[in-house]
Write an enzyme that holds these catalytic residues in place. Structure first.
Site, PDB file in Angstrom:
ATOM      1  CB  CYS A 144      -1.420   0.535   1.077  1.00 36.59           C
ATOM      2  SG  CYS A 144      -2.203  -1.551   1.415  1.00 36.59           S
TER       3      CYS A 144
ATOM      4  CB  CYS B  97      -4.014   2.919  -1.089  1.00 37.10           C
ATOM      5  SG  CYS B  97      -2.572   1.793  -1.041  1.00 37.10           S
TER       6      CYS B  97
ATOM      7  CB  CYS C 130      -3.607  -1.848  -1.248  1.00 31.31           C
ATOM      8  SG  CYS C 130      -4.787  -1.619  -0.596  1.00 31.31           S
TER       9      CYS C 130
ATOM     10  CB  CYS D 277      -3.982   2.279   2.295  1.00 26.19           C
ATOM     11  SG  CYS D 277      -4.807   1.389   1.972  1.00 26.19           S
TER      12      CYS D 277
END
Length: 361
Positions: A37, A71, A68, A41
């Protein structure tokens, strides 16, 4: 460079604060989820011991982590190149698909241009990214107790024979032949230098190798024979411990490996491995220096063979052995990894961690 980033504590605090100052400069890989991420995030924050930080998304992908979906850490690269955006979206939609260059062409892109774009942005081609994702998904399904057919489907193989062949090349044993009552457990270990496999019983580590090491398949076959066919897939306390210790090593926090080891070798070979563990991080030795150090000055070639027989990479640091003229010599994990490991270990040179690679076994 790996250590240009701030220390782990600073980056973890930035993650907690969702500090936008690190956006595009640092990423967090979460071992418990297999996801990476941005530090901004909005997802629930992982425990610090489950976090590894890298400076590029390419390093995260090479370490085996998936982006992810909250994000979107790949978004800046995708926005910079429409081909990347389209192909990443297609991979998300069909992660199980066996992607080929003909699929890339069918989507309206030049295959060679796409190869260059992905290598420039991520350090790997689109096809390599897709294949790594499929195989890891299949491996993790089996490790979680899923059936072979589930692993096959999660890995995106249309036929059982193709999945069987890929798995056989990977660990030397077909998925249907894995023991349901294992003595030894194989586990997937992501690292910044590529994915590794750890094989352990419930109390000791027996093997730690990079997946692309040529000798891996034969080593796995020998361990399966040692376990009388009771080699399976799963996580153990030692496999979780080595993941934590490798994370600390690559984060620049600690060169200490305390994982209990099961050593498979002759008395002489074990003597050489013990000598390797005495080399402080950041330092190197030649084969002849090791031979002299163990009281066998004429056994340089035998020392070299014992060094090459090591199947617990990094913990038994055979990468610290160089030629008598100071040149890099053969390394089963690849000379580029050997060079990188020596560069990383300069971080520990002269620190209080000297000699800290000694382990119990």
């Amino acid at each position: 460079m790996l250590f240009d980033l701030p220390d782990h504590a600073t980056l973890y605090q930035a993650l907690l604060d969702r500090d936008p100052g690190y956006d595009g400069q640092a990423y967090v890989c979460v071992a418990s989820t297999g996801i990476f991420c941005r530090l901004t995030c909005p997802a629930r924050k992982p425990k610090p011991e489950n976090c590894t930080f890298f400076g590029t998304v390419g390093e995260c992908i090479e370490a085996g982590y998936r982006p992810c979906k909250r994000c979107y850490p790949l978004e800046p690269m995708a926005l910079a190149d429409p081909a990347i955006a389209t192909l990443l979206a297609a991979l998300d939609e069909r992660p199980e698909h066996r992607w080929r260059e003909s699929d890339v062409v069918r989507l309206g892109f030049d295959a060679s241009t796409v190869r260059r774009s992905f290598r420039r942005q991520f350090g790997m081609t689109f096809l390599e990214m897709a294949r790594q994702r499929r195989l890891r998904d299949g491996f993790e399904t089996l490790a979680a107790g899923g059936a072979v057919i589930e692993g096959q489907l999660d890995a995106g193989f249309e036929s059982a024979s193709a999945f069987r062949a890929a798995f056989l090349r990977l660990i030397g044993k077909a998925p249907g032949s894995l023991s349901r009552d294992p003595l030894l457990f194989a586990d997937w270990v992501p690292t910044p230098l590529g994915d590794m496999v750890a094989v352990s019983c419930r109390s000791q580590l027996h093997l730690l190798e990079f997946f692309d090491r040529k000798a891996l398949r034969s080593e796995m076959i020998r361990l399966d024979a040692f376990a009388k066919g009771r080699l399976g897939i799963g996580q153990t306390a030692p496999s979780e411990q080595i993941k934590r210790e490798l994370q600390a090593f690559f984060d620049g926090c600690s060169a200490t490996f305390q994982i209990p080891l099961a050593l498979h070798g002759t008395a002489f070979t074990k003597q050489v491995w013990e000598a390797l563990r005495q080399i402080p991080p950041g330092q190197t030795r030649s084969y002849s220096q090791i031979a002299v150090g163990i009281g066998r000055p004429t056994a340089t070639r035998a020392v070299a063979r014992a060094n090459g027989a090591n199947q617990i990479a990094l913990v038994i640091p055979c990468h610290r052995v160089i030629g008598a003229d100071g040149s890099l010599t053969g390394y089963g994990g690849g000379l580029w990894r050997k060079q990188k490991l020596l560069e990383i270990e300069r971080h520990y040179l002269g620190s209080e961690l000297k000699g800290a690679t000694r382990v119990s076994g």
